[in-house]
Design an enzyme around this catalytic site. Structure first.
Site, mmCIF file in Angstrom:
data_model
loop_
_atom_site.group_PDB
_atom_site.id
_atom_site.type_symbol
_atom_site.label_atom_id
_atom_site.label_comp_id
_atom_site.label_asym_id
_atom_site.label_seq_id
_atom_site.Cartn_x
_atom_site.Cartn_y
_atom_site.Cartn_z
ATOM 1 N N SER A 1 0.812 -1.232 0.000
ATOM 2 C CA SER A 1 0.000 0.000 0.000
ATOM 3 C C SER A 1 0.835 1.266 0.000
ATOM 4 O O SER A 1 1.583 1.507 0.944
ATOM 5 C CB SER A 1 -0.872 0.074 1.262
ATOM 6 O OG SER A 1 -1.785 -0.950 1.300
ATOM 7 N N HIS B 1 -2.907 0.723 -4.903
ATOM 8 C CA HIS B 1 -2.205 -0.397 -5.533
ATOM 9 C C HIS B 1 -2.415 -0.293 -7.047
ATOM 10 O O HIS B 1 -3.539 -0.382 -7.528
ATOM 11 C CB HIS B 1 -2.770 -1.745 -5.079
ATOM 12 C CG HIS B 1 -2.513 -2.061 -3.640
ATOM 13 N ND1 HIS B 1 -3.099 -1.384 -2.616
ATOM 14 C CD2 HIS B 1 -1.738 -3.003 -3.063
ATOM 15 C CE1 HIS B 1 -2.686 -1.893 -1.473
ATOM 16 N NE2 HIS B 1 -1.863 -2.874 -1.715
ATOM 17 N N HIS C 1 -4.562 -9.496 -2.502
ATOM 18 C CA HIS C 1 -4.876 -9.840 -1.114
ATOM 19 C C HIS C 1 -5.912 -10.944 -1.084
ATOM 20 O O HIS C 1 -6.775 -11.039 -1.957
ATOM 21 C CB HIS C 1 -5.437 -8.620 -0.374
ATOM 22 C CG HIS C 1 -4.482 -7.482 -0.284
ATOM 23 N ND1 HIS C 1 -4.390 -6.519 -1.252
ATOM 24 C CD2 HIS C 1 -3.560 -7.168 0.656
ATOM 25 C CE1 HIS C 1 -3.448 -5.643 -0.909
ATOM 26 N NE2 HIS C 1 -2.935 -6.022 0.243
ATOM 27 N N TYR D 1 -8.234 -11.050 1.080
ATOM 28 C CA TYR D 1 -9.552 -10.465 1.401
ATOM 29 C C TYR D 1 -10.288 -9.923 0.178
ATOM 30 O O TYR D 1 -11.480 -9.646 0.236
ATOM 31 C CB TYR D 1 -9.430 -9.363 2.478
ATOM 32 C CG TYR D 1 -8.610 -8.160 2.083
ATOM 33 C CD1 TYR D 1 -9.072 -7.219 1.170
ATOM 34 C CD2 TYR D 1 -7.364 -7.948 2.649
ATOM 35 C CE1 TYR D 1 -8.320 -6.131 0.805
ATOM 36 C CE2 TYR D 1 -6.591 -6.849 2.287
ATOM 37 C CZ TYR D 1 -7.079 -5.951 1.367
ATOM 38 O OH TYR D 1 -6.320 -4.871 1.010
ATOM 39 N N GLU D 2 -9.576 -9.774 -0.924
ATOM 40 C CA GLU D 2 -10.248 -9.314 -2.150
ATOM 41 C C GLU D 2 -11.075 -10.430 -2.776
ATOM 42 O O GLU D 2 -11.782 -10.204 -3.760
ATOM 43 C CB GLU D 2 -9.213 -8.808 -3.165
ATOM 44 C CG GLU D 2 -8.524 -7.536 -2.734
ATOM 45 C CD GLU D 2 -7.367 -7.164 -3.649
ATOM 46 O OE1 GLU D 2 -7.599 -6.373 -4.572
ATOM 47 O OE2 GLU D 2 -6.250 -7.661 -3.447
ATOM 48 N N ALA E 1 2.063 -2.335 4.691
ATOM 49 C CA ALA E 1 1.618 -1.412 5.729
ATOM 50 C C ALA E 1 1.028 -2.283 6.836
ATOM 51 O O ALA E 1 0.375 -3.289 6.547
ATOM 52 C CB ALA E 1 0.551 -0.475 5.172
ATOM 53 N N MET F 1 -2.634 -7.579 6.726
ATOM 54 C CA MET F 1 -3.501 -8.458 5.931
ATOM 55 C C MET F 1 -2.802 -9.014 4.694
ATOM 56 O O MET F 1 -3.451 -9.370 3.713
ATOM 57 C CB MET F 1 -4.744 -7.684 5.505
ATOM 58 C CG MET F 1 -5.497 -7.047 6.666
ATOM 59 S SD MET F 1 -6.847 -6.014 6.084
ATOM 60 C CE MET F 1 -7.303 -5.153 7.590
ATOM 61 N N SER F 2 -1.484 -9.092 4.729
ATOM 62 C CA SER F 2 -0.765 -9.573 3.532
ATOM 63 C C SER F 2 0.483 -10.334 3.946
ATOM 64 O O SER F 2 0.589 -10.790 5.081
ATOM 65 C CB SER F 2 -0.392 -8.372 2.660
ATOM 66 O OG SER F 2 0.561 -7.563 3.318
ATOM 67 N N ASN G 1 -0.260 2.862 11.830
ATOM 68 C CA ASN G 1 -1.214 3.211 12.900
ATOM 69 C C ASN G 1 -0.947 2.320 14.112
ATOM 70 O O ASN G 1 -0.336 1.267 13.976
ATOM 71 C CB ASN G 1 -2.663 2.981 12.408
ATOM 72 C CG ASN G 1 -2.878 1.565 11.914
ATOM 73 O OD1 ASN G 1 -2.532 1.238 10.766
ATOM 74 N ND2 ASN G 1 -3.400 0.708 12.766
ATOM 75 N N HIS H 1 -8.560 3.503 6.559
ATOM 76 C CA HIS H 1 -7.606 3.334 5.461
ATOM 77 C C HIS H 1 -6.960 4.659 5.074
ATOM 78 O O HIS H 1 -5.804 4.696 4.660
ATOM 79 C CB HIS H 1 -8.305 2.685 4.258
ATOM 80 C CG HIS H 1 -7.374 2.312 3.148
ATOM 81 N ND1 HIS H 1 -6.309 1.441 3.326
ATOM 82 C CD2 HIS H 1 -7.313 2.702 1.846
ATOM 83 C CE1 HIS H 1 -5.643 1.306 2.185
ATOM 84 N NE2 HIS H 1 -6.238 2.065 1.268
HETATM 85 N N1 HPA Z 1 -4.483 -3.994 10.977
HETATM 86 C C1 HPA Z 1 -4.378 -4.777 9.890
HETATM 87 N N2 HPA Z 1 -3.823 -4.373 8.761
HETATM 88 C C2 HPA Z 1 -3.335 -3.119 8.710
HETATM 89 C C3 HPA Z 1 -3.406 -2.246 9.805
HETATM 90 C C4 HPA Z 1 -4.018 -2.718 11.007
HETATM 91 O O1 HPA Z 1 -4.107 -2.000 12.028
HETATM 92 N N3 HPA Z 1 -2.832 -1.076 9.428
HETATM 93 C C5 HPA Z 1 -2.424 -1.253 8.134
HETATM 94 N N4 HPA Z 1 -2.721 -2.477 7.704
#
Ligand code: HPA
Length: 269
Positions: free
Chosen positions: A30, A61, A83, A85-86, A113, A209-210, A233, A244
């Site tokens: 990302s 992306h 991903h 999740y997609e 990320a 998530m990757s 974050n 996001h």
């Molecule tokens: N959780 C999961 N995936 C993420 C996060 C998060 O806090 N931040 C960026 N990708």
């Protein structure tokens, strides 16, 4: 068509476009895809044109495969990854890594990320190890013996020698590079605060998530791996809300350091 036939078909297509043996595969997460724009003498191919390839749907992306030279090394860069999740089958998520290996890449640099558990926004973290809580494993099914064994050893999944180089280079550049365990989930929900408390107890320093599926496939086939997380974050429960937009904004701020670091590491690997 079997997975092996698909890999060979895609490899032949990419070779027909002039892509030769890369030294390194590069997966840019990302907001970090800009690095691919610095690849020299590049051959750029839209994902949509590549047989057996998935499609990238997430904002930030791009969806391009970029081959060429970066820091004097031949790289095959994914500008945008797939991903789980997609809705992509796990085989699609990891297919590019199979193809990188088939083309002859011996190393993989993977970036993402991630939410920090302890670490805060703006931190760069070299992944020392991972915890697979995606609920899947990309090696389930028939084993591709041509690539690796049925039961791969994951003891040094994030290659120690690569990480040592990364740490040395970061020091030289005056960039702070932390280290820690990446816990991979499927998403697309961010975690609940209770999940993050549990993950902290389990030893996770970052959550995302990757990366986990791609690294499993790389390790299976004997590729060396360097993983770098950009912490965007504090994970759920450590800050008031997650979105996001913040992930994109923080990535924007750290991407210059990030790009400089990866380029300098490539030179030394
Ligand atoms: N959780 C999961 N995936 C993420 C996060 C998060 O806090 N931040 C960026 N990708």
């Amino acid at each position: 068509m079997s997975l092996l036939s698909k890999i060979n078909e895609t490899k032949a297509y990419l070779q027909s476009k002039g892509i030769e043996k890369p030294d390194f595969g590069l997966i840019l997460g990302s907001g970090l895809g800009e690095l691919a724009e610095e690849v020299e003498n590049s051959i750029v191919i839209d994902y949509a044109d590549i047989p057996n390839w998935g499609q990238s749907t997430v904002v930030g992306h791009a969806g391009k495969l970029v081959y060429g030279e970066l820091s004097g090394r031949k790289v095959l860069a994914l500008q945008g990854r797939f991903h789980y999740y997609e809705g992509n089958p796990i085989e699609t998520v990891t297919f590019p890594v199979r193809v990188m290996k088939a083309l002859g890449a011996t190393g993989l640099i993977v970036t993402n990320a991630a939410g920090g558990i302890g670490y805060g926004p703006g931190t760069l973290m070299a992944i020392t190890d991972h915890i697979n809580l995606t609920g899947n494993n990309p090696l389930i099914g028939e084993n591709l013996e041509e690539f690796g064994p049925r039961f791969p050893d994951m003891s040094d999944a994030y290659t120690t020698s690569y990480r040592q180089v990364a740490n040395k280079v970061a020091d030289q550049l005056g960039i702070k590079l932390e280290g820690g365990v990446y816990l991979g989930v499927s998403g697309p929900t961010y975690e609940t605060p209770a999940e993050i408390r549990a993950f902290k107890t389990m030893g996770a320093d970052a959550v995302g998530m990757s990366t986990v599926p791609e690294v499993i496939v790389a390790v299976h086939s004997g590729m060396k791996v360097l993983g770098i997380s950009a912490i965007t974050n504090f994970a759920a429960g450590f800050q008031s809300e997650l979105n996001h937009a913040e992930v994109v904004e923080v990535t924007e701020k750290i991407k210059e350091n990030f790009k400089g670091l990866i380029k300098a590491i490539l030179k030394e690997l």
